[in-house]
Design an enzyme around this catalytic site. Structure first.
Site, PDB file in Angstrom:
ATOM      1  N   THR A 205       0.829  -1.203   0.000  1.00  0.00           N
ATOM      2  CA  THR A 205       0.000   0.000   0.000  1.00  0.00           C
ATOM      3  C   THR A 205       0.863   1.252   0.000  1.00  0.00           C
ATOM      4  OG1 THR A 205      -1.681  -1.189   1.245  1.00  0.00           O
ATOM      5  CG2 THR A 205      -1.822   1.199   1.250  1.00  0.00           C
TER       6      THR A 205
ATOM      7  N   GLU B 293      -2.244  -0.379  -4.482  1.00  0.00           N
ATOM      8  CA  GLU B 293      -1.353  -1.448  -4.062  1.00  0.00           C
ATOM      9  C   GLU B 293      -0.431  -1.862  -5.196  1.00  0.00           C
ATOM     10  OE1 GLU B 293      -4.231  -1.623  -2.299  1.00  0.00           O
ATOM     11  OE2 GLU B 293      -3.381  -1.800  -0.311  1.00  0.00           O
TER      12      GLU B 293
ATOM     13  N   HIS C 187      -0.993  -2.989  13.780  1.00  0.00           N
ATOM     14  CA  HIS C 187      -1.736  -2.708  12.559  1.00  0.00           C
ATOM     15  C   HIS C 187      -3.214  -3.082  12.707  1.00  0.00           C
ATOM     16  CE1 HIS C 187      -1.592  -1.074   8.663  1.00  0.00           C
ATOM     17  NE2 HIS C 187      -1.898  -2.185   7.999  1.00  0.00           N
TER      18      HIS C 187
ATOM     19  N   CYS D  50      -9.000   3.899  11.137  1.00  0.00           N
ATOM     20  CA  CYS D  50      -9.139   4.270   9.722  1.00  0.00           C
ATOM     21  C   CYS D  50     -10.444   3.767   9.119  1.00  0.00           C
ATOM     22  CB  CYS D  50      -7.945   3.758   8.925  1.00  0.00           C
ATOM     23  SG  CYS D  50      -7.751   1.961   8.856  1.00  0.00           S
TER      24      CYS D  50
END
Length: 483
Positions: free
Chosen positions: A191, A258, A293, A300
């Site tokens: 990403t 990506e 993460h 997000c």
């Protein structure tokens, strides 16, 4: 320069000499390419907001290494407040971009590397931690965007790295020199790689002694010799490059992207290596990175969810259905699911603890619960949004038809909802829902909610490890008076 402006960031990318391929052709101007530019705009927002006084507390932090103000995306978490602010910052950026803003992976890699290198040095007397601190000072001073690279192609999932028919299916050391190593392999699903200054590579799974050459972590510039970037496709991605397709794109300004990143005999100097053969620490690095993460998704995805809920509510208004009880109930359910994700992100942050190195780690069990919910709830939120929007979301004519002298008046007439709302505004909202729900920006929400930060099963494995069933059995025995 502790903080770059958004424009300075854009100009810094122009100085890179990236080797990027898309649709079988090399891309000469990555920054201004119509398909790639929206993803860069999303990262630019992390710089723009850091310049605004009203967002200073969320977007910036004080470096424990230099004492200077730095972008929070380059921060090493010093307390649970830092962990909580990280999630709040990510929700804010999700609301501002409705897409993936791409700096989270690097930030999560920084913090997992920081504590793991400290513990490797403690065990082996190496100097990885000091090397890494110098790297972080460099990142903070120049406000760099770093691409965190963990996922290998993996080949046959039933075989360890060293047992693969093709040894390059996990990134590995192919040559050791006095001044460094040469690596070969690839990292998938990268990403924001075209929007990053450097790439921080980590192993993707726990390693055995025979996998020593695969237990490697390092950083190199994204334009280092031997690195080739091959962009991935997204559904409807070419809409961004069509003339007169502003309305059709849905989220015109922002997006994510990506790529498959190939390392074809890339040289890495010793001072840029942070793990080199210490196989027993590969699992620790992976586990900590995954935890950080998975925490990120409680911020997000919630911010993007806020936008999708708002778009669904607007669609109901424009359709003239906002007063229907079932519509109100669906919006309530979407909000409930979204806030549950946020609660998990905040909870694993508030329950964080200090590592031996001094930085703070989230509660790993709650972080994995957070991400496990993210593999489910966004799908239901999307389903409800599609339900509220109606079938026109996927059968609507193009913007060119809407602007056409021959048939535009038909589109204008027959796609009108409530009289006081223009047909164009109704179409814009429906295209935004399509964008979030069906894949034109899937990297920012739907499918990426499933596979980002590891598959659902990866979280279930960690939940099993962290769940402490033995303690729960003990509690039950005490209540039941089992001897």
């Amino acid at each position: 320069m502790a903080l770059m402006t958004g424009e300075q960031y854009v100009e810094s990318l122009r100085k890179l000499n990236l080797k990027v391929y898309m649709f079988g052709e090399i891309i000469e101007n990555v920054v201004d390419h119509p398909i790639l530019r929206p993803s860069m705009n999303s990262v630019k927002m992390t710089y723009d907001l850091a310049q605004m006084e009203e967002y200073e507390d969320l977007m910036t932090a004080t470096s424990h290494l230099t004492g200077e103000k730095v972008n929070r995306f380059t921060n090493i978490h010093q307390n649970t407040s830092d962990l909580v602010k990280k999630v709040k910052m990510q929700r804010l950026l999700g609301q501002k971009t409705a897409a993936c803003f791409q700096r989270c992976v690097g930030m999560d890699a920084f913090n997992s590397e920081y504590s793991t290198t400290y513990e490797i040095d403690k065990a082996y007397g190496t100097n990885y931690h000091e090397r890494f601190k110098k790297f972080i000072e460099h990142v903070q001073k120049n406000d760099l965007t770093i691409d965190g690279a963990m996922t290998d192609p993996k080949g046959d999932r039933g075989l360890s790295p060293s047992k693969q028919a093709d040894p390059d299916l996990y990134l590995r050391v192919v040559e050791r020199r006095e001044d460094g190593v040469v690596v070969r392999g690839a990292k998938a699903h990268q990403t924001g790689i075209t929007n990053s200054h450097e790439i921080l590579v980590m192993p993707t799974i726990a390693m055995r002694p025979e996998d020593k050459d695969y237990a490697i972590s390092f950083v190199v510039p994204t334009d280092a010799e031997g690195i080739t970037i091959i962009m991935g496709r997204q559904s409807c991605d070419t809409r961004k490059s069509e003339n007169g397709a502003d309305l059709d794109v849905g989220n015109y300004n922002f997006g994510g992207q990506e790529a498959l990143v190939v390392f074809d005999d890339v040289f890495v100097p010793n001072e840029k290596i942070f793990l080199n053969g210490e196989t027993e620490f590969a699992g620790m690095l992976v586990e900590r990175f995954a935890g950080y993460h998975r925490q990120s998704y409680g911020g997000c995805k919630v911010g993007v969810g806020d936008v999708l809920i708002g778009a669904a509510a607007l669609a109901a208004d424009y359709n003239g259905a906002a007063k229907a009880t079932h519509i109100k109930d669906k919006l309530i359910e979407m909000t409930h699911l979204n806030e549950t994700l946020y609660a998990c992100g905040i909870a694993c942050s508030a329950e964080g603890h200090k590592t031996e190195s001094g930085n703070y780690l989230i509660d790993l069990l709650l972080a994995n619960v957070c991400k496990q919910n993210v593999t489910r709830f966004p799908y239901e939120i999307v389903r409800l949004a599609e339900d509220i929007a109606g079938g026109l979301m996927v059968t609507m004519p193009s913007e060119k038809d809407f602007r056409s002298e021959e048939v535009g008046h038909y589109v204008e007439k027959y796609l009108r909802g409530v009289e006081k709302v223009s047909t164009e505004n109704r179409m814009r909202v429906l295209r935004l829902i399509e964008n979030l729900a069906l894949g034109t920006a899937a990297v920012g929400y739907r499918t990426e909610s499933m596979h980002g930060a590891g598959s659902p099963q990866a979280q279930r494995v960690m939940i099993a490890r962290q769940g402490n069933l033995a303690h729960k059995k003990k509690l039950a025995k005490a209540i039941a008076r089992v001897k």
